[in-house]
Design a protein around this motif. Structure first.
Motif, mmCIF file in Angstrom:
data_model
loop_
_atom_site.group_PDB
_atom_site.id
_atom_site.type_symbol
_atom_site.label_atom_id
_atom_site.label_comp_id
_atom_site.label_asym_id
_atom_site.label_seq_id
_atom_site.Cartn_x
_atom_site.Cartn_y
_atom_site.Cartn_z
ATOM 1 N N SER A 1 0.829 -1.209 0.000
ATOM 2 C CA SER A 1 0.000 0.000 0.000
ATOM 3 C C SER A 1 0.862 1.258 0.000
ATOM 4 O O SER A 1 1.936 1.296 0.610
ATOM 5 N N LEU A 2 0.369 2.278 -0.690
ATOM 6 C CA LEU A 2 1.181 3.472 -0.933
ATOM 7 C C LEU A 2 1.569 4.206 0.347
ATOM 8 O O LEU A 2 0.792 4.281 1.299
ATOM 9 N N THR A 3 2.799 4.733 0.342
ATOM 10 C CA THR A 3 3.333 5.449 1.502
ATOM 11 C C THR A 3 2.551 6.723 1.785
ATOM 12 O O THR A 3 2.474 7.172 2.932
ATOM 13 N N LEU A 4 1.961 7.321 0.739
ATOM 14 C CA LEU A 4 1.226 8.574 0.901
ATOM 15 C C LEU A 4 -0.134 8.394 1.557
ATOM 16 O O LEU A 4 -0.845 9.379 1.776
ATOM 17 N N ALA A 5 -0.500 7.146 1.880
ATOM 18 C CA ALA A 5 -1.854 6.888 2.394
ATOM 19 C C ALA A 5 -2.169 7.720 3.636
ATOM 20 O O ALA A 5 -3.213 8.376 3.700
ATOM 21 N N SER B 1 -9.615 11.696 7.174
ATOM 22 C CA SER B 1 -9.907 10.277 7.295
ATOM 23 C C SER B 1 -8.946 9.665 8.309
ATOM 24 O O SER B 1 -8.203 10.379 8.983
ATOM 25 N N ASP B 2 -8.930 8.332 8.382
ATOM 26 C CA ASP B 2 -8.155 7.650 9.426
ATOM 27 C C ASP B 2 -6.702 7.485 8.998
ATOM 28 O O ASP B 2 -6.331 6.491 8.371
ATOM 29 N N ASP B 3 -5.843 8.473 9.336
ATOM 30 C CA ASP B 3 -4.447 8.419 8.913
ATOM 31 C C ASP B 3 -3.663 7.351 9.668
ATOM 32 O O ASP B 3 -2.683 6.811 9.142
ATOM 33 N N GLU B 4 -4.064 7.000 10.890
ATOM 34 C CA GLU B 4 -3.355 5.955 11.631
ATOM 35 C C GLU B 4 -3.538 4.588 10.976
ATOM 36 O O GLU B 4 -2.618 3.784 10.928
ATOM 37 N N MET B 5 -4.735 4.339 10.468
ATOM 38 C CA MET B 5 -4.967 3.090 9.755
ATOM 39 C C MET B 5 -4.117 3.041 8.493
ATOM 40 O O MET B 5 -3.570 1.997 8.133
ATOM 41 N N GLY B 6 -3.990 4.178 7.804
ATOM 42 C CA GLY B 6 -3.143 4.243 6.610
ATOM 43 C C GLY B 6 -1.701 3.953 6.940
ATOM 44 O O GLY B 6 -1.017 3.201 6.221
ATOM 45 N N ALA B 7 -1.195 4.525 8.034
ATOM 46 C CA ALA B 7 0.199 4.309 8.431
ATOM 47 C C ALA B 7 0.452 2.852 8.790
ATOM 48 O O ALA B 7 1.461 2.259 8.405
ATOM 49 N N ALA B 8 -0.482 2.265 9.542
ATOM 50 C CA ALA B 8 -0.320 0.880 9.964
ATOM 51 C C ALA B 8 -0.346 -0.068 8.768
ATOM 52 O O ALA B 8 0.465 -0.996 8.670
ATOM 53 N N THR B 9 -1.287 0.153 7.837
ATOM 54 C CA THR B 9 -1.391 -0.712 6.667
ATOM 55 C C THR B 9 -0.158 -0.601 5.791
ATOM 56 O O THR B 9 0.338 -1.606 5.261
#
Length: 316
Positions: free
Chosen positions: A271-275, A284-292
């Motif tokens: 998954s993209l680093t920019l998520a 939106s949920d930036d912590e979920m993006g970082a974890a994924t």
């Protein structure tokens, strides 16, 4: 694609990521360090990989049409991944209210930081050119379809379109234009592009290692505890389901071998680093993006060789 070369490349990448993780033991991975790495990678190394690859090739009509075919395939694959992720998430986790985030994480991959250097190593200059075009397709999808999905008020404005104008995109346009009119830079500049391009893979992997360690020590741990039941979904779709779909489609289409291998490799990127940055921008949920991002990058070190092993077992 020789599986030995793949394992060799993945081993090198893994070691470089470990070096990046070790660096965080010596220095603090703060915003200044993050900005320095992203600037060097995105604004210097990646454009030089693109320009170096383009100027090593004789730009024919066939090569140019192939490049734009990869761009088109990239947009289709990205949107397909987003649709699949959104549909499955809405049915499996309707109560979580994270369908939009899961959709983006399922469809868009780290095709720039990891994909372009990896394709350059595995497939040479032609593969690097196609990888850059695939990454351009990810950018187009991200700042159009992706931003529309995350926005509360659905609209594409001038600021959104400005996000498509970046140095790697300019390098693609510049390189293709000069190649089409058969103008090559002086040898001095070609040597400079080649030297700076060689920084791409090490810097990108060091950054990923530092990012992973930093996320592990901070936010990703909390996010994993909160979303551990949902994180498997975008990771499974992005690393396994989407590549298998691309593999199946490639079995039906008569694609050039290098085109197919590039598209296949890019489709299996984590998954993209920019998520997390994108999610934060749209509340939106930036912590979920970082974890994924962190977890999918770790798993990708195992799924990429597995997917390529499956490719080698199938006769096209």
């Amino acid at each position: 694609m020789a599986i030995g070369i793949v394992f060799h490349s993945i081993a090198l990448i893994t070691i470089m990521i470990m070096i990046g993780a070790f660096i965080t033991k010596q220095i603090e991975f703060n915003n200044d360090i993050r900005n320095m790495f992203t600037t060097l990678i995105v604004n210097i190394a990646m454009p030089c990989i693109i320009l170096s690859s383009i100027f090593k090739l004789d730009m024919t009509n066939e090569l140019l049409s192939n490049a734009f075919l990869v761009l088109f395939l990239s947009i289709i694959i990205n949107i397909l991944g987003i649709i699949i992720g959104g549909l499955i998430a809405s049915r499996v986790y309707p109560q979580l209210d994270r369908t939009r985030e899961i959709a983006i994480l399922s469809g868009l991959g780290n095709t720039g930081f990891i994909g372009i250097p990896l394709c350059a190593i595995l497939l040479g200059p032609e593969g690097a050119l196609y990888a850059a075009m695939f990454d351009a397709g990810v950018d187009i999808t991200l700042w159009t379809v992706g931003s529309l999905i995350l926005q509360k008020e659905k609209k594409v404005n001038l600021n959104t379109l400005k996000s498509l104008i970046n140095i790697p995109m300019i390098a693609i346009v510049f390189g293709l234009t000069f190649s089409i009119i058969q103008i090559k830079p002086y040898v001095f500049f070609l040597d400079l592009f080649n030297l700076l391009a060689s920084l791409g893979a090490p810097l990108a992997m060091f950054y990923i290692g530092m990012l992973l360690m930093n996320l592990y020590k901070a936010r990703a741990v909390n996010s994993l505890a909160t979303y551990k039941k949902a994180l498997w979904l975008p990771i499974t779709i992005k690393l396994i389901l989407v590549p298998l779909i691309v593999l199946s489609i490639g079995n039906l289409l008569s694609l050039d071998n290098t085109i197919f291998q590039t598209v296949f490799v890019q489709s299996m990127m984590p998954s993209l680093t920019l998520a997390s940055i994108l999610f934060s921008k749209f509340s939106s949920d930036d912590e979920m993006g970082a974890a994924t991002t962190a977890i999918s990058t770790i798993f990708a070190m195992f799924t990429i060789p597995l997917m390529i092993l499956i490719l080698n077992m199938i006769s096209f």
